[in-house]
Motif scaffolding. Sequence first.
Motif, mmCIF file in Angstrom:
data_model
loop_
_atom_site.group_PDB
_atom_site.id
_atom_site.type_symbol
_atom_site.label_atom_id
_atom_site.label_comp_id
_atom_site.label_asym_id
_atom_site.label_seq_id
_atom_site.Cartn_x
_atom_site.Cartn_y
_atom_site.Cartn_z
ATOM 1 N N PRO A 99 16.582 13.314 -8.537
ATOM 2 C CA PRO A 99 16.837 13.821 -9.882
ATOM 3 C C PRO A 99 17.058 15.330 -9.933
ATOM 4 N N ASP A 100 16.428 16.089 -9.047
ATOM 5 C CA ASP A 100 16.583 17.550 -9.064
ATOM 6 C C ASP A 100 18.014 17.982 -8.750
ATOM 7 N N LYS A 101 18.738 17.149 -8.017
ATOM 8 C CA LYS A 101 20.136 17.454 -7.691
ATOM 9 C C LYS A 101 21.053 17.199 -8.891
ATOM 10 N N ILE A 102 20.676 16.259 -9.742
ATOM 11 C CA ILE A 102 21.539 15.820 -10.836
ATOM 12 C C ILE A 102 21.219 16.532 -12.158
ATOM 13 N N LEU A 103 19.938 16.597 -12.499
ATOM 14 C CA LEU A 103 19.542 17.128 -13.807
ATOM 15 C C LEU A 103 19.540 18.656 -13.833
ATOM 16 N N PRO A 104 19.892 19.246 -14.972
ATOM 17 C CA PRO A 104 19.859 20.712 -15.080
ATOM 18 C C PRO A 104 18.420 21.226 -15.085
ATOM 19 N N LYS A 105 18.262 22.498 -14.750
ATOM 20 C CA LYS A 105 16.952 23.145 -14.751
ATOM 21 C C LYS A 105 16.805 24.001 -16.004
ATOM 22 N N ALA A 106 15.613 24.014 -16.582
ATOM 23 C CA ALA A 106 15.333 24.848 -17.751
ATOM 24 C C ALA A 106 15.280 26.308 -17.332
ATOM 25 N N LYS A 107 15.754 27.178 -18.212
ATOM 26 C CA LYS A 107 15.704 28.614 -17.937
ATOM 27 C C LYS A 107 14.293 29.162 -18.092
ATOM 28 N N VAL A 108 13.494 28.507 -18.944
ATOM 29 C CA VAL A 108 12.122 28.957 -19.205
ATOM 30 C C VAL A 108 11.174 27.794 -18.961
ATOM 31 N N VAL A 109 10.138 28.028 -18.176
ATOM 32 C CA VAL A 109 9.053 27.070 -17.985
ATOM 33 C C VAL A 109 7.770 27.793 -18.355
ATOM 34 N N LYS A 110 7.140 27.329 -19.428
ATOM 35 C CA LYS A 110 5.989 28.023 -20.008
ATOM 36 C C LYS A 110 4.748 27.145 -19.941
ATOM 37 N N PRO A 111 3.663 27.645 -19.354
ATOM 38 C CA PRO A 111 2.414 26.878 -19.377
ATOM 39 C C PRO A 111 1.794 26.880 -20.772
ATOM 40 N N VAL A 112 1.142 25.788 -21.111
ATOM 41 C CA VAL A 112 0.388 25.665 -22.368
ATOM 42 C C VAL A 112 -1.081 25.609 -21.970
ATOM 43 N N TYR A 113 -1.844 26.613 -22.389
ATOM 44 C CA TYR A 113 -3.223 26.758 -21.936
ATOM 45 C C TYR A 113 -4.232 26.155 -22.912
ATOM 46 N N ALA A 114 -5.305 25.598 -22.345
ATOM 47 C CA ALA A 114 -6.415 25.089 -23.153
ATOM 48 C C ALA A 114 -7.141 26.274 -23.776
ATOM 49 N N ASP A 115 -7.486 26.147 -25.053
ATOM 50 C CA ASP A 115 -8.211 27.209 -25.763
ATOM 51 C C ASP A 115 -9.708 27.162 -25.516
ATOM 52 N N GLU A 116 -10.161 26.032 -24.967
ATOM 53 C CA GLU A 116 -11.591 25.869 -24.741
ATOM 54 C C GLU A 116 -11.840 24.962 -23.546
ATOM 55 N N GLU A 117 -13.065 24.987 -23.068
ATOM 56 C CA GLU A 117 -13.488 24.107 -21.991
ATOM 57 C C GLU A 117 -13.923 22.781 -22.588
ATOM 58 N N GLY A 118 -13.678 21.701 -21.897
ATOM 59 C CA GLY A 118 -14.128 20.397 -22.367
ATOM 60 C C GLY A 118 -13.335 19.270 -21.749
ATOM 61 N N VAL A 119 -13.357 18.157 -22.456
ATOM 62 C CA VAL A 119 -12.666 16.948 -22.014
ATOM 63 C C VAL A 119 -11.598 16.613 -23.050
ATOM 64 N N ILE A 120 -10.413 16.277 -22.599
ATOM 65 C CA ILE A 120 -9.354 15.893 -23.536
ATOM 66 C C ILE A 120 -9.751 14.564 -24.154
ATOM 67 N N SER A 121 -10.005 14.603 -25.462
ATOM 68 C CA SER A 121 -10.524 13.416 -26.146
ATOM 69 C C SER A 121 -9.453 12.669 -26.939
ATOM 70 N N ASP A 122 -8.336 13.337 -27.236
ATOM 71 C CA ASP A 122 -7.271 12.672 -27.984
ATOM 72 C C ASP A 122 -5.970 13.422 -27.768
ATOM 73 N N ILE A 123 -4.870 12.684 -27.788
ATOM 74 C CA ILE A 123 -3.528 13.261 -27.729
ATOM 75 C C ILE A 123 -2.700 12.549 -28.782
ATOM 76 N N ASN A 124 -2.136 13.306 -29.698
ATOM 77 C CA ASN A 124 -1.352 12.750 -30.787
ATOM 78 C C ASN A 124 0.111 12.636 -30.333
#
Length: 136
Positions: free
Chosen positions: A26-51
């Motif tokens: 897939p890396d040969k076929i699909l385009p690459k994003a110009k920006v790759v940005k991490p999304v950081y956790a605001d707190e320590e804990g366990v992921i309890s839900d994802i909407n």
Amino acid sequence: NSGEALERFAKMFASLGASAELASNPDKILPKAKVVKPVYADEEGVISDINAKLIGKASIFSGAGRTEFNQKIDYAAGFSELKNIGESVEKGEPIAFVHATDETRANEAAKRLKEAYEIGGEEVKQYPDIYKLVNI
């Protein structure tokens, strides 16, 4: 391990008009994003839900989704390395990465993606991926 699943996947791509090579390279076929940005956790804990609905809305801001059928989808945009329910995270640890064409889209998608995650202090009960098979 026989490679049969990959071969079938490649045939599926080809039948839909895409390159069969997309399945194996897939890396040969699909385009690459110009920006790759991490999304950081605001707190320590366990992921309890994802909407999931909010993740879908966030994908629109990254360019990977659309609100109308005639809008173009950016195949370089989207998310990667998303943390799952039940995973422990430290404050400042990435919970996902946003892929976008520019900083504005990346920042807006990251903000929306972060809103989709709920981090709590307690362990989350894990359920099996397959609960029950129903034979008809």
